[in-house]
Motif scaffolding. Structure first.
Motif, mmCIF file in Angstrom:
data_model
loop_
_atom_site.group_PDB
_atom_site.id
_atom_site.type_symbol
_atom_site.label_atom_id
_atom_site.label_comp_id
_atom_site.label_asym_id
_atom_site.label_seq_id
_atom_site.Cartn_x
_atom_site.Cartn_y
_atom_site.Cartn_z
ATOM 1 N N LEU A 30 13.973 27.638 57.976
ATOM 2 C CA LEU A 30 14.346 26.228 58.123
ATOM 3 C C LEU A 30 13.122 25.363 58.393
ATOM 4 O O LEU A 30 13.019 24.239 57.883
ATOM 5 C CB LEU A 30 15.383 26.060 59.238
ATOM 6 N N LYS A 31 12.160 25.891 59.161
ATOM 7 C CA LYS A 31 10.908 25.159 59.405
ATOM 8 C C LYS A 31 10.107 25.017 58.117
ATOM 9 O O LYS A 31 9.537 23.961 57.848
ATOM 10 C CB LYS A 31 10.068 25.866 60.468
ATOM 11 N N VAL A 32 10.057 26.078 57.312
ATOM 12 C CA VAL A 32 9.367 26.020 56.021
ATOM 13 C C VAL A 32 9.989 24.931 55.163
ATOM 14 O O VAL A 32 9.294 24.200 54.452
ATOM 15 C CB VAL A 32 9.414 27.399 55.306
ATOM 16 N N GLU A 33 11.285 24.787 55.264
ATOM 17 C CA GLU A 33 12.024 23.784 54.484
ATOM 18 C C GLU A 33 12.012 22.411 55.162
ATOM 19 O O GLU A 33 12.543 21.453 54.628
ATOM 20 C CB GLU A 33 13.457 24.282 54.269
ATOM 21 N N LYS A 34 11.397 22.342 56.350
ATOM 22 C CA LYS A 34 11.284 21.112 57.133
ATOM 23 C C LYS A 34 12.653 20.556 57.539
ATOM 24 O O LYS A 34 12.898 19.355 57.514
ATOM 25 C CB LYS A 34 10.454 20.060 56.390
ATOM 26 N N ILE A 35 13.540 21.472 57.923
ATOM 27 C CA ILE A 35 14.865 21.103 58.416
ATOM 28 C C ILE A 35 14.852 21.235 59.929
ATOM 29 O O ILE A 35 14.526 22.296 60.459
ATOM 30 C CB ILE A 35 15.959 22.004 57.795
ATOM 31 N N GLU A 36 15.190 20.152 60.602
ATOM 32 C CA GLU A 36 15.133 20.133 62.058
ATOM 33 C C GLU A 36 16.499 19.857 62.685
ATOM 34 O O GLU A 36 16.606 19.088 63.619
ATOM 35 C CB GLU A 36 14.106 19.110 62.517
ATOM 36 N N ILE A 37 17.532 20.473 62.154
ATOM 37 C CA ILE A 37 18.862 20.348 62.743
ATOM 38 C C ILE A 37 18.989 21.459 63.792
ATOM 39 O O ILE A 37 18.799 22.625 63.489
ATOM 40 C CB ILE A 37 19.956 20.506 61.663
ATOM 41 N N ASN A 38 19.286 21.068 65.011
ATOM 42 C CA ASN A 38 19.359 22.057 66.085
ATOM 43 C C ASN A 38 20.671 22.825 66.104
ATOM 44 O O ASN A 38 20.734 23.953 66.543
ATOM 45 C CB ASN A 38 19.159 21.374 67.445
ATOM 46 N N ASN A 39 21.728 22.200 65.657
ATOM 47 C CA ASN A 39 23.063 22.766 65.807
ATOM 48 C C ASN A 39 23.536 23.438 64.513
ATOM 49 O O ASN A 39 24.590 23.108 63.984
ATOM 50 C CB ASN A 39 24.025 21.645 66.235
ATOM 51 N N ILE A 40 22.756 24.381 64.010
ATOM 52 C CA ILE A 40 23.077 25.073 62.763
ATOM 53 C C ILE A 40 23.764 26.398 63.073
ATOM 54 O O ILE A 40 23.401 27.085 64.024
ATOM 55 C CB ILE A 40 21.811 25.309 61.921
ATOM 56 N N GLU A 41 24.741 26.722 62.231
ATOM 57 C CA GLU A 41 25.445 27.990 62.384
ATOM 58 C C GLU A 41 25.378 28.775 61.073
ATOM 59 O O GLU A 41 25.573 28.217 59.996
ATOM 60 C CB GLU A 41 26.903 27.730 62.755
ATOM 61 N N VAL A 42 25.086 30.069 61.196
ATOM 62 C CA VAL A 42 25.030 30.986 60.060
ATOM 63 C C VAL A 42 25.769 32.254 60.477
ATOM 64 O O VAL A 42 25.620 32.701 61.612
ATOM 65 C CB VAL A 42 23.571 31.349 59.695
ATOM 66 N N SER A 43 26.547 32.811 59.569
ATOM 67 C CA SER A 43 27.152 34.106 59.878
ATOM 68 C C SER A 43 26.505 35.182 59.017
ATOM 69 O O SER A 43 26.184 34.938 57.856
ATOM 70 C CB SER A 43 28.667 34.081 59.659
ATOM 71 N N ILE A 44 26.307 36.335 59.631
ATOM 72 C CA ILE A 44 25.712 37.470 58.929
ATOM 73 C C ILE A 44 26.617 38.678 59.133
ATOM 74 O O ILE A 44 26.913 39.060 60.270
ATOM 75 C CB ILE A 44 24.297 37.777 59.438
ATOM 76 N N SER A 45 27.057 39.245 58.010
ATOM 77 C CA SER A 45 27.901 40.429 58.053
ATOM 78 C C SER A 45 27.153 41.609 57.458
ATOM 79 O O SER A 45 26.531 41.479 56.397
ATOM 80 C CB SER A 45 29.191 40.201 57.257
ATOM 81 N N PHE A 46 27.221 42.737 58.146
ATOM 82 C CA PHE A 46 26.648 43.984 57.649
ATOM 83 C C PHE A 46 27.815 44.831 57.156
ATOM 84 O O PHE A 46 28.745 45.103 57.927
ATOM 85 C CB PHE A 46 25.873 44.699 58.749
ATOM 86 N N VAL A 47 27.762 45.220 55.883
ATOM 87 C CA VAL A 47 28.898 45.900 55.258
ATOM 88 C C VAL A 47 28.440 47.139 54.487
ATOM 89 O O VAL A 47 27.241 47.385 54.329
ATOM 90 C CB VAL A 47 29.658 44.939 54.302
ATOM 91 N N THR A 48 29.417 47.875 53.978
ATOM 92 C CA THR A 48 29.152 49.054 53.154
ATOM 93 C C THR A 48 28.949 48.636 51.695
ATOM 94 O O THR A 48 29.280 47.513 51.309
ATOM 95 C CB THR A 48 30.342 50.020 53.210
ATOM 96 N N ASN A 49 28.440 49.569 50.893
ATOM 97 C CA ASN A 49 28.330 49.315 49.453
ATOM 98 C C ASN A 49 29.694 49.014 48.842
ATOM 99 O O ASN A 49 29.818 48.137 47.983
ATOM 100 C CB ASN A 49 27.709 50.522 48.732
ATOM 101 N N GLU A 50 30.702 49.754 49.285
ATOM 102 C CA GLU A 50 32.046 49.558 48.736
ATOM 103 C C GLU A 50 32.552 48.137 49.007
ATOM 104 O O GLU A 50 33.084 47.472 48.116
ATOM 105 C CB GLU A 50 33.012 50.581 49.324
ATOM 106 N N GLU A 51 32.359 47.665 50.225
ATOM 107 C CA GLU A 51 32.839 46.325 50.561
ATOM 108 C C GLU A 51 32.081 45.249 49.794
ATOM 109 O O GLU A 51 32.681 44.315 49.268
ATOM 110 C CB GLU A 51 32.755 46.061 52.067
ATOM 111 N N ILE A 52 30.753 45.371 49.715
ATOM 112 C CA ILE A 52 29.994 44.340 49.002
ATOM 113 C C ILE A 52 30.312 44.371 47.504
ATOM 114 O O ILE A 52 30.330 43.338 46.843
ATOM 115 C CB ILE A 52 28.479 44.423 49.293
ATOM 116 N N LYS A 53 30.603 45.560 46.976
ATOM 117 C CA LYS A 53 31.009 45.672 45.568
ATOM 118 C C LYS A 53 32.315 44.914 45.346
ATOM 119 O O LYS A 53 32.453 44.176 44.358
ATOM 120 C CB LYS A 53 31.168 47.141 45.181
#
Length: 156
Positions: A30-53
């Motif tokens: 976000l800094k590289v992109e020069k985005i300075e929004i403090n209240n950002i939300e991102v979700s990250i899920s770790f899954v199996t090959n089967e689920e991502i397929k």
């Protein structure tokens, strides 16, 4: 910055240290992109090959596993105090393990690169056209360099 983690696999232990590095990776991108929004939300899920397929088939009509999928949150609605939801990142840990071995670096490093790559997708970048790919790759390289995470590193 609020990063929501969802672990739906057991091929790889997602450590607290890796989670901290993932948050740092998102913040650095976000800094590289020069985005300075403090209240950002991102979700990250770790899954199996089967689920991502299955997700890949459902949303992209591609019937095979992939390393990572990015789903930007594209809506205009915003209310004061609400987080700015950047989107969702879904990572196959099995594919990450395979690619880390292939490239000769740690699984943590592979996952950090996939997060970095996905953040730029969430920000609207793509790599279909060669010129766009060059721009996106340069931003990824700058982010990883600022984090001092390099190719072929076994540890960081």
């Amino acid at each position: 910055m609020n990063v929501l983690f969802d672990n739906r696999q057991d091929a790889f232990d997602v450590s607290e240290n890796l989670k901290e590095k993932i948050v740092e990776c998102i913040e650095t991108a976000l800094k590289v992109e020069k985005i300075e929004i403090n209240n950002i939300e991102v979700s990250i899920s770790f899954v199996t090959n089967e689920e991502i397929k299955n997700i890949n088939l459902e949303f992209r009509n591609i019937d095979k596993e992939t390393d990572v999928l990015s789903f930007p949150m594209d809506f205009e609605f915003s209310e004061e105090g609400m987080p700015y939801i950047l989107g969702d990142i879904i990572i196959s840990t099995e594919k990450s393990i395979e690619q880390a071995k292939m490239f000769g670096h740690s699984i943590d490093r592979e996952i950090l690169y996939l997060v970095c790559h996905s953040v730029f997708h969430l920000l609207g970048y793509d790599h279909i056209e060669e010129s766009d790919k060059l721009v996106m790759r340069n931003k990824e390289k700058e982010t990883m360099k600022l984090m001092e995470v390099f190719k072929n590193e076994e540890e960081f």
